[in-house]
Design a protein around this motif. Structure first.
Motif, PDB file in Angstrom:
ATOM      1  N   GLN A 113      34.405  57.674  70.582  1.00  0.00           N
ATOM      2  CA  GLN A 113      33.698  56.391  70.605  1.00  0.00           C
ATOM      3  C   GLN A 113      33.039  56.179  69.245  1.00  0.00           C
ATOM      4  N   VAL A 114      32.820  54.920  68.918  1.00  0.00           N
ATOM      5  CA  VAL A 114      32.341  54.614  67.568  1.00  0.00           C
ATOM      6  C   VAL A 114      31.006  55.306  67.276  1.00  0.00           C
ATOM      7  N   HIS A 115      30.143  55.425  68.279  1.00  0.00           N
ATOM      8  CA  HIS A 115      28.840  56.062  68.012  1.00  0.00           C
ATOM      9  C   HIS A 115      28.990  57.544  67.675  1.00  0.00           C
ATOM     10  N   GLU A 116      30.044  58.175  68.201  1.00  0.00           N
ATOM     11  CA  GLU A 116      30.283  59.588  67.865  1.00  0.00           C
ATOM     12  C   GLU A 116      30.683  59.719  66.402  1.00  0.00           C
ATOM     13  N   LEU A 117      31.517  58.794  65.959  1.00  0.00           N
ATOM     14  CA  LEU A 117      31.945  58.781  64.561  1.00  0.00           C
ATOM     15  C   LEU A 117      30.729  58.553  63.649  1.00  0.00           C
ATOM     16  N   VAL A 118      29.905  57.586  64.026  1.00  0.00           N
ATOM     17  CA  VAL A 118      28.712  57.268  63.240  1.00  0.00           C
ATOM     18  C   VAL A 118      27.788  58.493  63.176  1.00  0.00           C
ATOM     19  N   ALA A 119      27.600  59.159  64.306  1.00  0.00           N
ATOM     20  CA  ALA A 119      26.684  60.321  64.347  1.00  0.00           C
ATOM     21  C   ALA A 119      27.166  61.423  63.401  1.00  0.00           C
ATOM     22  N   ARG A 120      28.474  61.647  63.355  1.00  0.00           N
ATOM     23  CA  ARG A 120      29.015  62.706  62.489  1.00  0.00           C
ATOM     24  C   ARG A 120      28.746  62.403  61.016  1.00  0.00           C
ATOM     25  N   PHE A 121      28.953  61.141  60.618  1.00  0.00           N
ATOM     26  CA  PHE A 121      28.769  60.812  59.200  1.00  0.00           C
ATOM     27  C   PHE A 121      27.294  60.625  58.842  1.00  0.00           C
ATOM     28  N   ALA A 122      26.492  60.175  59.796  1.00  0.00           N
ATOM     29  CA  ALA A 122      25.051  60.066  59.530  1.00  0.00           C
ATOM     30  C   ALA A 122      24.491  61.456  59.266  1.00  0.00           C
ATOM     31  N   LYS A 123      24.987  62.447  60.017  1.00  0.00           N
ATOM     32  CA  LYS A 123      24.556  63.841  59.807  1.00  0.00           C
ATOM     33  C   LYS A 123      25.026  64.315  58.433  1.00  0.00           C
ATOM     34  N   ALA A 124      26.263  64.014  58.084  1.00  0.00           N
ATOM     35  CA  ALA A 124      26.801  64.414  56.768  1.00  0.00           C
ATOM     36  C   ALA A 124      25.961  63.817  55.642  1.00  0.00           C
ATOM     37  N   SER A 125      25.513  62.578  55.846  1.00  0.00           N
ATOM     38  CA  SER A 125      24.760  61.883  54.787  1.00  0.00           C
ATOM     39  C   SER A 125      23.396  62.529  54.548  1.00  0.00           C
ATOM     40  N   ASN A 126      22.903  63.278  55.519  1.00  0.00           N
ATOM     41  CA  ASN A 126      21.603  63.948  55.380  1.00  0.00           C
ATOM     42  C   ASN A 126      21.723  65.360  54.833  1.00  0.00           C
ATOM     43  N   SER A 127      22.947  65.800  54.545  1.00  0.00           N
ATOM     44  CA  SER A 127      23.122  67.169  54.061  1.00  0.00           C
ATOM     45  C   SER A 127      22.807  67.235  52.567  1.00  0.00           C
ATOM     46  N   SER A 128      22.811  68.449  52.011  1.00  0.00           N
ATOM     47  CA  SER A 128      22.454  68.601  50.589  1.00  0.00           C
ATOM     48  C   SER A 128      23.555  68.073  49.679  1.00  0.00           C
ATOM     49  N   ASN A 129      24.798  68.024  50.161  1.00  0.00           N
ATOM     50  CA  ASN A 129      25.905  67.472  49.369  1.00  0.00           C
ATOM     51  C   ASN A 129      26.685  66.501  50.258  1.00  0.00           C
ATOM     52  N   PRO A 130      26.197  65.251  50.366  1.00  0.00           N
ATOM     53  CA  PRO A 130      26.788  64.303  51.320  1.00  0.00           C
ATOM     54  C   PRO A 130      28.270  64.016  51.058  1.00  0.00           C
ATOM     55  N   MET A 131      28.673  63.966  49.789  1.00  0.00           N
ATOM     56  CA  MET A 131      30.086  63.657  49.509  1.00  0.00           C
ATOM     57  C   MET A 131      30.990  64.763  50.058  1.00  0.00           C
ATOM     58  N   LYS A 132      30.585  66.006  49.821  1.00  0.00           N
ATOM     59  CA  LYS A 132      31.373  67.148  50.303  1.00  0.00           C
ATOM     60  C   LYS A 132      31.363  67.180  51.837  1.00  0.00           C
ATOM     61  N   ALA A 133      30.197  66.946  52.421  1.00  0.00           N
ATOM     62  CA  ALA A 133      30.088  66.981  53.891  1.00  0.00           C
ATOM     63  C   ALA A 133      30.926  65.869  54.528  1.00  0.00           C
ATOM     64  N   ALA A 134      30.931  64.684  53.895  1.00  0.00           N
ATOM     65  CA  ALA A 134      31.729  63.572  54.436  1.00  0.00           C
ATOM     66  C   ALA A 134      33.217  63.894  54.339  1.00  0.00           C
ATOM     67  N   ARG A 135      33.600  64.522  53.235  1.00  0.00           N
ATOM     68  CA  ARG A 135      35.014  64.889  53.075  1.00  0.00           C
ATOM     69  C   ARG A 135      35.422  65.913  54.143  1.00  0.00           C
ATOM     70  N   GLU A 136      34.529  66.863  54.402  1.00  0.00           N
ATOM     71  CA  GLU A 136      34.835  67.870  55.436  1.00  0.00           C
ATOM     72  C   GLU A 136      34.959  67.213  56.811  1.00  0.00           C
ATOM     73  N   GLU A 137      34.120  66.211  57.073  1.00  0.00           N
ATOM     74  CA  GLU A 137      34.233  65.471  58.347  1.00  0.00           C
ATOM     75  C   GLU A 137      35.588  64.772  58.426  1.00  0.00           C
ATOM     76  N   LEU A 138      35.981  64.135  57.328  1.00  0.00           N
ATOM     77  CA  LEU A 138      37.266  63.424  57.327  1.00  0.00           C
ATOM     78  C   LEU A 138      38.410  64.413  57.549  1.00  0.00           C
TER      79      LEU A 138
END
Ligand SMILES: [Fe+2]
Length: 185
Positions: free
Chosen positions: A2-27
């Motif tokens: 569901q869209v909120h699950e996707l949002v939650a995963r990337f919102a968490k990535a955005s709060n990490s120390s390296n958001p670009m790397k965390a977002a790539r790992e999510e993808l």
């Protein structure tokens, strides 16, 4: 998915120390779920400008479904922050540039297909275009609020740099789409 699950995963990535790397790992972890994500994002048109593409934005991350119809090419533009794309379907050619004092120099090109991931640093400029007869559809993740970040675009013929202005953007995109290839290709 569901869209909120996707949002939650990337919102968490955005709060990490390296958001670009965390977002790539999510993808990367979502590569096996492309059909489920595509289904969850059916309600997002993906065409008609950023407002019809973005389905989540915050000061630290934006999530967009982007659909390039056949024959559509963007003008050279940046994102004002890092960006990472996961392609769901179709074929999307990306021509990548470096900008030195606003002057573009071609750096490389890459064609994305289903499951391809393309990370772009904040100083990367690109042209994206749909190859083939079906739309190129993907999930785009940007490291900031894409509707508020200062961004640049370049006229596809003169290569003059401009501040990104959505009213002018469409005329640039139409000129870019009519050209035989991306600039400096
Ligand atoms: Fe872009």
């Amino acid at each position: 998915m569901q869209v909120h699950e996707l949002v939650a995963r990337f919102a968490k990535a955005s709060n990490s120390s390296n958001p670009m790397k965390a977002a790539r790992e999510e993808l990367e972890s979502l590569r096996g779920d492309i059909d489920a994500i595509d289904e969850a994002l059916r309600f997002v048109a993906g065409t008609g400008g950023n407002a019809r593409q973005v389905f989540y934005r915050s000061p630290s991350i934006s999530l967009l479904k982007v659909c390039f119809p056949a024959g559509r090419r963007t003008p050279p533009h940046d994102h004002g922050t890092w960006a990472t794309i996961l392609l769901f379907s179709g074929e999307e050619k990306n021509t990548l540039y470096r900008s030195e004092d606003g002057k573009l120099r071609k750096a490389s090109e890459v064609t994305l297909t289903r499951g391809s991931i393309l990370p772009m640093m904040a100083d990367t400029v690109h042209v994206a275009e749909c190859l083939g007869n079906v739309p190129a559809i993907g999930l785009h993740v940007y490291g900031g609020d894409i509707l508020e970040l200062p961004r640049r675009m370049w006229h596809p013929e003169t290569l003059e740099a401009h501040a990104l202005d959505l009213t002018l953007y469409e005329s640039f995109a139409q000129a870019a789409s009519k050209a035989a290839s991306a600039p400096l290709a």
